[in-house]
Design a protein around this motif. Sequence first.
Motif, PDB file in Angstrom:
ATOM      1  N   PHE A 496       0.841  -1.215   0.000  1.00 57.78           N
ATOM      2  CA  PHE A 496       0.000   0.000   0.000  1.00 57.78           C
ATOM      3  C   PHE A 496       0.873   1.262   0.000  1.00 57.78           C
ATOM      4  N   TRP A 497       1.809   1.330  -0.953  1.00 59.33           N
ATOM      5  CA  TRP A 497       2.773   2.434  -0.969  1.00 59.33           C
ATOM      6  C   TRP A 497       2.085   3.768  -1.212  1.00 59.33           C
ATOM      7  N   TYR A 498       1.113   3.796  -2.100  1.00 60.30           N
ATOM      8  CA  TYR A 498       0.338   5.011  -2.337  1.00 60.30           C
ATOM      9  C   TYR A 498      -1.057   4.816  -1.748  1.00 60.30           C
ATOM     10  N   GLY A 499      -1.458   5.724  -0.873  1.00 54.77           N
ATOM     11  CA  GLY A 499      -2.790   5.629  -0.296  1.00 54.77           C
ATOM     12  C   GLY A 499      -2.768   5.607   1.211  1.00 54.77           C
ATOM     13  N   ASN A 500      -3.840   6.063   1.804  1.00 56.86           N
ATOM     14  CA  ASN A 500      -4.007   6.089   3.254  1.00 56.86           C
ATOM     15  C   ASN A 500      -4.886   4.924   3.684  1.00 56.86           C
ATOM     16  N   PRO A 501      -4.874   4.582   4.976  1.00 58.25           N
ATOM     17  CA  PRO A 501      -5.702   3.469   5.439  1.00 58.25           C
ATOM     18  C   PRO A 501      -7.174   3.599   5.067  1.00 58.25           C
TER      19      PRO A 501
END
Length: 614
Positions: A496-501
Amino acid sequence: MTAKIYQIVWIVLLATSLATAVPKPTTYHASSPDGKTRIEVSVNDQKVLTYRILFAGEPVLNWSALGFQLNTTAAGQQVVVKKSGQRAHNEQIPWPLGENDVITNTYNELTLDCQSGTVLFQVVARVFDGSVAFRYGLPKQKDSETGLIRAEQTTFALTDNYTIYQYNEESVFTPTTIGELQKTCDFPATLTNGRLFLSIGEADNPNYTKPVLTKGTVANSLAVAFEKDSVKTTAGFRTPWRTISVATSAIGLHAFSDLPLRLCPPTAQAIPGWIKPGKLIRSSLTTQGGLNCIDFAAKHDFQYIMFDAGWYGSEFRTTSDPTQVIPAIDMPKVIQYGKEKGIGVILYVNRVGLRARLDDILPLYKKWGIAGLKFGFVDGLTQEGITWLAGAIKKVYDYGFILDIHDNYKPTGLSRTFPNLLTQEGIRGNENNPDAFHNTVLPFTRFLAGAADYTFCYPNTNRYFSDNLLKTKLQVSKGQQLALSVVYFSPLQAIFWYGNPTDYNDEGEIEFFRRVPTVWNESHYLTGEIGKHISVARRRGKTWYIGSAAGLSDWTGSLPLLFLAPGKSYQATLYEDDQTGGIQKRVVAVKQGDTLPVSLKAKGGQAIIIDEIN
């Protein structure tokens, strides 16, 4: 008998006598424990030290040059072999941070003490089943203790016009024949003539420069070249190992993915318990972002979060201080919350900050309570940069931090000496949006050197991530993303390198990432062709995981489940691409000896979890 006949007989006898009086060059050799792989070293008629490699009785390399230029002397030319010796080695290395529990390190070693002019040097060759490794050593010289290796004269004379998968650092791969090779190629380099598959690699480089392969002066040959600088030496200096591994299939090359570890010295003690592999999610640069990531990590069985570039200011400015946190992050609060949840915090530091403040930040970060560091924009190209990195790895190890090194640095097996070095980049990762061809070349090339941090960019609902104009628009399916987390080995996996939880709201899609481990008890490379497809099965405990990925064409095949335990019942959960860009899941019963059919669309993938049914 006439006088003429006597004269002819006398001439023949004289010629025979002269021919037998000329001594043949001595050939020194060593063979692998199974007897199939062999190195031969000899001094040819031009007094040049040469070697060749045979596999199953056939040459893999024709006679090739050995040696290097030390100051103005060509060590390896006008050479005299003064002494030779052999020894055998058999060792089982427990390795809880790898693809298998145990690394088998068995070889036969040949040592030659040589002299060219006034230069004394040593050639050490180790022959494993399917692999040969050799290096040069410099004992104390008679008239000088220091010297400058200006060039290596090592060559690899192939028996055919092999195709090489050319690349440099984080570039794409370009298959080209040796005869048409125009650019240099990094180690490890993978080559094939359709019948044999070769990997030419490097091991144990803590203080050399970065070497590359270039087209040789002889047809169908490669030579070692220095990309940036010459190499300063002292008495006792040893060059990195040059390795040549051979297999009869592309997938067979993975028998040698642990070769760099076998060739490096062991850690001084047992692997400490604080070295914990795991998965991480990258946080936004705010306190709340860090807290949210910790909650997400705890819920999804991740072990770490990371604050990447920017947490102490602009990473390339000398005025940015890696001892000072930007106001947006309450670092003590985030670290403490992570400890309460069992989640470690990893901090990124750029080379600018590392070179200026490493000895200051290590005791400080220990006081803060962080779990590890990520080095960024390092110099893995020069002797000075590589030597500094090796010293920094040891310092980080001594302070009890795990480590991830990014950008142009690639592994040469040093993780065996300093097991806190869990992973490194030196790869064109997912953040660069590579295509399915690249993804299915990597297992047969870069990953033969060791672990790589691919930085998975699984799709999410974030509008910035989904923008077609950005490089982060993925070229492969979600199923392939899941599968590659099994295929690609890295004890520390960035997911999940790009993106928030909050961007990941489909728990059914991402549950595979929750369950997949990062180190393994047992691994099997089931089937694969370079750039076409790959399928890997790995076991952790009693559970098996399989990742299968297709290249730019559809792939249909089958996966024999011979690795399952006999007499046991299993349940296989398959995560597959649906027809709408999502993931569908199905469950089937399996047992040892069953065969799972696999049918993947181009750029697609399939991930499987096989649980034993009690």
